[in-house]
Design a protein around this motif. Structure first.
Motif, PDB file in Angstrom:
ATOM      1  N   ASN A 141       0.832  -1.221   0.000  1.00 51.92           N
ATOM      2  CA  ASN A 141       0.000   0.000   0.000  1.00 51.92           C
ATOM      3  C   ASN A 141       0.854   1.254   0.000  1.00 51.92           C
ATOM      4  O   ASN A 141       0.543   2.254  -0.652  1.00 51.92           O
ATOM      5  CB  ASN A 141      -0.989  -0.010   1.183  1.00 51.92           C
ATOM      6  N   LYS A 142       1.993   1.184   0.690  1.00 56.41           N
ATOM      7  CA  LYS A 142       2.922   2.320   0.725  1.00 56.41           C
ATOM      8  C   LYS A 142       3.586   2.479  -0.659  1.00 56.41           C
ATOM      9  O   LYS A 142       3.733   3.595  -1.169  1.00 56.41           O
ATOM     10  CB  LYS A 142       3.973   2.031   1.813  1.00 56.41           C
ATOM     11  N   CYS A 180       2.353   1.598  -3.449  1.00 55.38           N
ATOM     12  CA  CYS A 180       1.312   2.119  -4.342  1.00 55.38           C
ATOM     13  C   CYS A 180       1.167   3.631  -4.182  1.00 55.38           C
ATOM     14  O   CYS A 180       1.091   4.365  -5.167  1.00 55.38           O
ATOM     15  CB  CYS A 180       0.002   1.399  -4.027  1.00 55.38           C
ATOM     16  N   LYS A 181       1.160   4.099  -2.945  1.00 53.92           N
ATOM     17  CA  LYS A 181       1.055   5.546  -2.685  1.00 53.92           C
ATOM     18  C   LYS A 181       2.218   6.308  -3.302  1.00 53.92           C
ATOM     19  O   LYS A 181       2.078   7.448  -3.747  1.00 53.92           O
ATOM     20  CB  LYS A 181       1.026   5.823  -1.181  1.00 53.92           C
ATOM     21  N   LEU A 182       3.379   5.654  -3.355  1.00 54.19           N
ATOM     22  CA  LEU A 182       4.564   6.298  -3.935  1.00 54.19           C
ATOM     23  C   LEU A 182       4.545   6.253  -5.465  1.00 54.19           C
ATOM     24  O   LEU A 182       5.378   6.873  -6.112  1.00 54.19           O
ATOM     25  CB  LEU A 182       5.844   5.638  -3.408  1.00 54.19           C
ATOM     26  N   GLY A 183       3.609   5.474  -6.037  1.00 60.36           N
ATOM     27  CA  GLY A 183       3.435   5.543  -7.490  1.00 60.36           C
ATOM     28  C   GLY A 183       3.770   4.291  -8.270  1.00 60.36           C
ATOM     29  O   GLY A 183       3.954   4.356  -9.491  1.00 60.36           O
ATOM     30  N   CYS A 225      -6.849   5.486  -2.791  1.00 62.85           N
ATOM     31  CA  CYS A 225      -5.454   5.502  -2.376  1.00 62.85           C
ATOM     32  C   CYS A 225      -4.956   6.938  -2.173  1.00 62.85           C
ATOM     33  O   CYS A 225      -4.062   7.186  -1.372  1.00 62.85           O
ATOM     34  CB  CYS A 225      -4.665   4.774  -3.472  1.00 62.85           C
ATOM     35  N   HIS A 226      -5.554   7.882  -2.888  1.00 58.38           N
ATOM     36  CA  HIS A 226      -5.069   9.267  -2.816  1.00 58.38           C
ATOM     37  C   HIS A 226      -6.081  10.286  -2.300  1.00 58.38           C
ATOM     38  O   HIS A 226      -5.763  11.457  -2.187  1.00 58.38           O
ATOM     39  CB  HIS A 226      -4.598   9.738  -4.195  1.00 58.38           C
ATOM     40  N   THR A 227      -7.327   9.866  -2.057  1.00 64.13           N
ATOM     41  CA  THR A 227      -8.317  10.820  -1.564  1.00 64.13           C
ATOM     42  C   THR A 227      -9.260  10.129  -0.594  1.00 64.13           C
ATOM     43  O   THR A 227      -9.490   8.922  -0.703  1.00 64.13           O
ATOM     44  CB  THR A 227      -9.134  11.435  -2.730  1.00 64.13           C
ATOM     45  N   ASN A 228      -9.795  10.887   0.337  1.00 61.70           N
ATOM     46  CA  ASN A 228     -10.818  10.335   1.234  1.00 61.70           C
ATOM     47  C   ASN A 228     -12.214  10.719   0.773  1.00 61.70           C
ATOM     48  O   ASN A 228     -13.191  10.290   1.355  1.00 61.70           O
ATOM     49  CB  ASN A 228     -10.614  10.854   2.668  1.00 61.70           C
ATOM     50  N   THR A 245      -5.033   4.629  -9.197  1.00 60.39           N
ATOM     51  CA  THR A 245      -4.096   4.955  -8.107  1.00 60.39           C
ATOM     52  C   THR A 245      -3.067   5.998  -8.560  1.00 60.39           C
ATOM     53  O   THR A 245      -2.178   6.357  -7.810  1.00 60.39           O
ATOM     54  CB  THR A 245      -3.334   3.701  -7.603  1.00 60.39           C
ATOM     55  N   GLN A 246      -3.193   6.451  -9.814  1.00 58.85           N
ATOM     56  CA  GLN A 246      -2.318   7.475 -10.391  1.00 58.85           C
ATOM     57  C   GLN A 246      -0.845   7.076 -10.337  1.00 58.85           C
ATOM     58  O   GLN A 246      -0.008   7.793  -9.763  1.00 58.85           O
ATOM     59  CB  GLN A 246      -2.530   8.814  -9.688  1.00 58.85           C
TER      60      GLN A 246
END
Ligand SMILES: Nc1ncnc2c1ncn2[C@@H]1O[C@H](COP(=O)(O)OP(=O)(O)OP(=O)(O)O)[C@@H](O)[C@H]1O
Ligand SMILES: [Mg+2]
Length: 237
Positions: A73-74, A76-79, A105-108, A153-154
């Motif tokens: 998940n981390k 993924c957040k990094l791209g 992954c990038h917005t709530n 997930t951009q």
């Protein structure tokens, strides 16, 4: 510039070296094909790169940052995000809800996630299936859904594990065009595929794995002529 550096990566399962001292670099914006016989260690390498397995040895550097030990998940957040060889959508949820999972992954914000999801559903051309139950999609559309979910997930780098597996020629052609569309968006891709004609058309460079080791690396035209690759994987045809 290299967006991904694989440095001497090994992965052992007991006595089996699924990956053995594998090194290569992936340049920003390119499509890298990853090929090799069944059991060569392609999926294992994806698992090591994206944090599903810790490599036993070696280093994964993404965007200048060491990734070893980071959870998926981390990562993924990094791209950096991957698809699965065996697609597994959230079967009881709609297409758009599946893609929203990626966007979250990038917005709530559910509203924003839905907008982001719809954008990617258009990229993969599944608009007509937006509210359809994901479990009821035919295989070709399930594969596209998988791509939309990871695109949401951009990512900067997308790793596709046999997205054409099980597809008919017309469906494969659509996926090829989709991969080329994604390149135009500036997203770097690493693509595992057994369809050699497809991999030759889309790849800027190819890495060949065999029994966990890197057997060869080069432009598609070099790889098809490499005698070791022909002997281990391609055959004389
Ligand atoms: N979790 C695991 N535990 C033990 N062995 C594993 C595990 N995952 C993979 N392997 C073994 O590692 C080797 C490489 O498997 P991997 O799935 O990476 O191959 P692959 O190149 O993706 O093959 P295919 O083209 O069939 O998908 C195989 O011998 C496999 O049985
Ligand atoms: Mg595999």
């Amino acid at each position: 510039m290299a967006i991904l550096e694989i440095k001497h990566v090994s992965k052992f399962f007991g006595g089996l070296a699924a990956n053995s001292d594998v090194s290569f670099q992936l340049e920003q914006g390119m499509i890298m094909g990853l090929i090799g016989p069944n059991g060569a260690g392609k999926t294992t390498l994806f698992n090591c790169i994206t944090g599903y397995y810790p490599p036993s040895r070696g280093e994964i550097v993404f965007d200048g940052r060491r990734m070893n030990g980071l959870q998926p998940n981390k990562v993924c957040k990094l791209g950096m995000v991957r698809t699965w060889q065996k697609v597994r959508p959230l079967a009881k949820m709609s297409v758009v809800d599946n893609v929203m999972v990626g966007a979250l992954c990038h917005t709530n914000s559910l509203k924003k996630a839905r907008e982001m999801a719809m954008e990617q559903i258009r990229v993969v051309r599944l608009e007509h299936r937006t509210d359809f139950n994901a479990g009821g999609l035919p295989i070709g559309e399930r594969k596209k859904l998988e791509v939309a979910r990871v695109l949401a997930t951009q990512p900067k780098l997308l790793l596709l594990d046999e997205v054409m597996g099980g597809l008919n020629p017309a469906e494969s052609e659509e996926v090829i065009q989709l991969i080329l569309d994604i390149r135009r968006l500036g997203i770097t891709q690493m693509v595992i595929e057994h369809d050699m004609k497809a991999i030759m058309r889309i790849s800027d460079r190819i890495v060949v794995l065999n029994s966990g080791e890197k057997l060869a690396e080069g432009a598609p035209g070099e790889i098809v002529k490499n005698p070791e690759v022909v002997a281990a994987y391609l055959g004389s045809e």
